[in-house]
Design a protein around this motif. Sequence first.
Motif: not given
Length: 533
Positions: A165-177
Amino acid sequence: MADSQVQIRQQNPDQTVPFSAEPRSQDSNIPSKHKLPNFLLSVKLKYVKLGYHYLISNAMYLLLVPLLGISSAHLSTLTARDVAQLSDQLSFNLVTVVLCSTLMVFLITLYFMTRPRKVYLVDFACYKPDPARICTHKTFMERSELTNAFTKENLTFQRRILERSGLGQQTYVPDAVLRVPPNQCMAEARAEAEAIMFGAVDQLLAKTGVRAKDIGILVVNCSLFNPTPSLSSMIVNHYKLRGNVTSYNLGGMGCSAGVISIDLAKQLLQVQSNSYALVVSIENFTLNWYFGNDRSMLVSNCLFRMGGAAILLSNWPSDHRRSKYQLIHTVRTHKGSDDKSYGCVLQREDEKKKIGVSLSKDLMAVAGEAMRTNITTLGPLVLPMSEQLLFFMTTVARKVFKMKIRPYIPDFKLAFEHFCIHVGGRAVLDEIEKNLELTDWHMEPSRMTLYRFGNTSSSSLWYELAYLEAKGRIRKGDRTWQIAFGSGFKCNSAVWRALRTVNPAKERNPWMDEIHEFSVHLPKAVSIGSIAK
């Protein structure tokens, strides 16, 4: 940054993988339904005509400028004797005096009435979530396995998508997920929206010094979460905006809704003098994370991440000195009348009634057609006259006179110093880079935003502009092109001109505390080749 180096697999992708999971093709001559078509090689004349229509309709008032200039130049050559003679002649011709005065007043009035109000971008702010929201690839896969919602094959599928995907290791996801089990509920969705919106707006008001009561226009866009009261009402209530604020809440308009919001705010500022417009672009994933096994819906889980931005626009003439940018053009393209375009990004239920966003295999072709239309319309507004003449002459020769000549591809690098291209996916960026003949340096803001923050939907363009500011690349007079595409299917552009050189030492944005890390440690998953620093 050592743990952030992503190894990209080279084997052929699964046939069901949509566009954003595709690796860069090694042979540009091999046709692929997942490749972006070469949209500059099949231009339609009607969109060239539309571009010139925009140019004429938006700049008719400029015809008065040369007239006034010629008149001023002529008057400056008059001597005292000429003025005396003219005065003597006019003193005996009242009709001429009245007619000349009336014409002059009419022209001046027409100029000021038809001249569009200048729209300034005072400043903007991008939300940076709390470090507790960071989701590494390992965390993503662990949480996905613990939900027991995905088959082994689809867990492998998601891992492969994530790696490419090209995404790194420090992206953010909502707490609920991130919770085990996930807590998808209205309260958590509201909490996510409030954290992003209020976090970005708080930063923006602090940076600009503008009071909430001074805001006369509010435009909020969020595609997937539209509660009652609306998100715009949440902002009005939280900041106690004045009762006559003109507020809009845009929903379901996809990743290009950020530019749509800017365009709407611009139109409102044309009729509401001396006003501030607050634009807030976010997305909300708490209620829209997909826990099913339809692969066309699983890709969005791997690409989309948490983020948002707040932008303050102004038409106060006095704000010219302190503003960062002036909005020059907005061009919007909508392909929704075509069924294939309409259904290529669709929120729907799978066989087990689980809701998700489905990405069609036709998405690359649809995106290419929408971008071709948008770019062709934008060209006459921004390209130098030499490029326009070459482009127009070769297009007419090929389309009208059926001459077999090589089409001329305009060099948009002559029109813009910087490019902010929506991070729809790594493969999309690869194809746009090739089609527009951009360099790695031009693509760096988009690739680094995809790597650091992921696809934050309509707000991604502002993370890219913040990256340019953090790198100290914005100089006075520089032109920046923001282009985004989204469901519908839509492709929209905004063109900005820098009013001053942006000093990164004085900036506060999500990149500032780590920009030097990205300058030194460039992940291979982000770009092909070396990027100029």
